[in-house]
Design a protein around this motif. Structure first.
Motif, PDB file in Angstrom:
ATOM      1  N   ALA A   1      -3.930  -0.723  -4.951  1.00  0.00           N
ATOM      2  CA  ALA A   1      -2.429  -1.797  -4.271  1.00  0.00           C
ATOM      3  C   ALA A   1      -3.009  -3.405  -5.560  1.00  0.00           C
ATOM      4  O   ALA A   1      -2.884  -4.438  -5.966  1.00  0.00           O
ATOM      5  N   PHE A   2      -4.305  -3.314  -5.056  1.00  0.00           N
ATOM      6  CA  PHE A   2      -5.473  -4.587  -5.705  1.00  0.00           C
ATOM      7  C   PHE A   2      -4.760  -4.794  -7.020  1.00  0.00           C
ATOM      8  O   PHE A   2      -4.532  -5.597  -8.023  1.00  0.00           O
TER       9      PHE A   2
ATOM     10  N   SER B   1      -8.809   5.858   1.675  1.00  0.00           N
ATOM     11  CA  SER B   1      -8.315   4.420   2.204  1.00  0.00           C
ATOM     12  C   SER B   1      -8.498   3.487   0.475  1.00  0.00           C
ATOM     13  O   SER B   1      -7.805   2.483   0.811  1.00  0.00           O
ATOM     14  N   ARG B   2     -10.192   3.127   0.639  1.00  0.00           N
ATOM     15  CA  ARG B   2     -10.637   2.708  -0.098  1.00  0.00           C
ATOM     16  C   ARG B   2      -9.831   2.693  -1.756  1.00  0.00           C
ATOM     17  O   ARG B   2      -9.648   1.662  -2.333  1.00  0.00           O
ATOM     18  N   HIS B   3      -9.108   3.651  -1.980  1.00  0.00           N
ATOM     19  CA  HIS B   3      -8.656   4.273  -3.122  1.00  0.00           C
ATOM     20  C   HIS B   3      -7.295   3.987  -2.787  1.00  0.00           C
ATOM     21  O   HIS B   3      -7.169   3.441  -4.421  1.00  0.00           O
ATOM     22  N   VAL B   4      -6.696   3.474  -1.881  1.00  0.00           N
ATOM     23  CA  VAL B   4      -5.114   3.408  -2.333  1.00  0.00           C
ATOM     24  C   VAL B   4      -5.668   2.017  -2.101  1.00  0.00           C
ATOM     25  O   VAL B   4      -4.891   0.792  -2.345  1.00  0.00           O
ATOM     26  N   GLN B   5      -6.156   1.734  -1.477  1.00  0.00           N
ATOM     27  CA  GLN B   5      -6.716  -0.193  -1.664  1.00  0.00           C
ATOM     28  C   GLN B   5      -6.563  -0.325  -2.938  1.00  0.00           C
ATOM     29  O   GLN B   5      -6.483  -2.187  -3.599  1.00  0.00           O
ATOM     30  N   MET B   6      -7.675  -0.099  -3.751  1.00  0.00           N
ATOM     31  CA  MET B   6      -8.173  -0.442  -5.256  1.00  0.00           C
ATOM     32  C   MET B   6      -6.839  -0.294  -5.900  1.00  0.00           C
ATOM     33  O   MET B   6      -6.417  -1.205  -6.883  1.00  0.00           O
TER      34      MET B   6
END
Length: 51
Positions: free
Chosen positions: A28-29, A21-26
């Motif tokens: 998106a950012f 989920s952290r990779h997906v957030q990065m």
């Protein structure tokens, strides 16, 4: 000998394909920042071109 090490020594290397989920957030950012930079550059160019 560990099975993973044995497989790598024979040239059989496997990559794990997973996104946390952290990779997906990065991602998106990064997309939001990229769009903001593109939009800001467009507005700046428009102001420089128009009298």
């Amino acid at each position: 000998m560990d099975n993973k090490v044995a497989n790598q020594s024979r040239g059989e290397r496997h990559l794990r394909r997973a996104l946390s989920s952290r990779h997906v957030q990065m991602l998106a950012f990064g997309g939001v920042i990229g769009v903001g930079l593109f939009y800001g550059a467009t507005v700046s160019v428009r102001l420089a071109v128009l009298p």
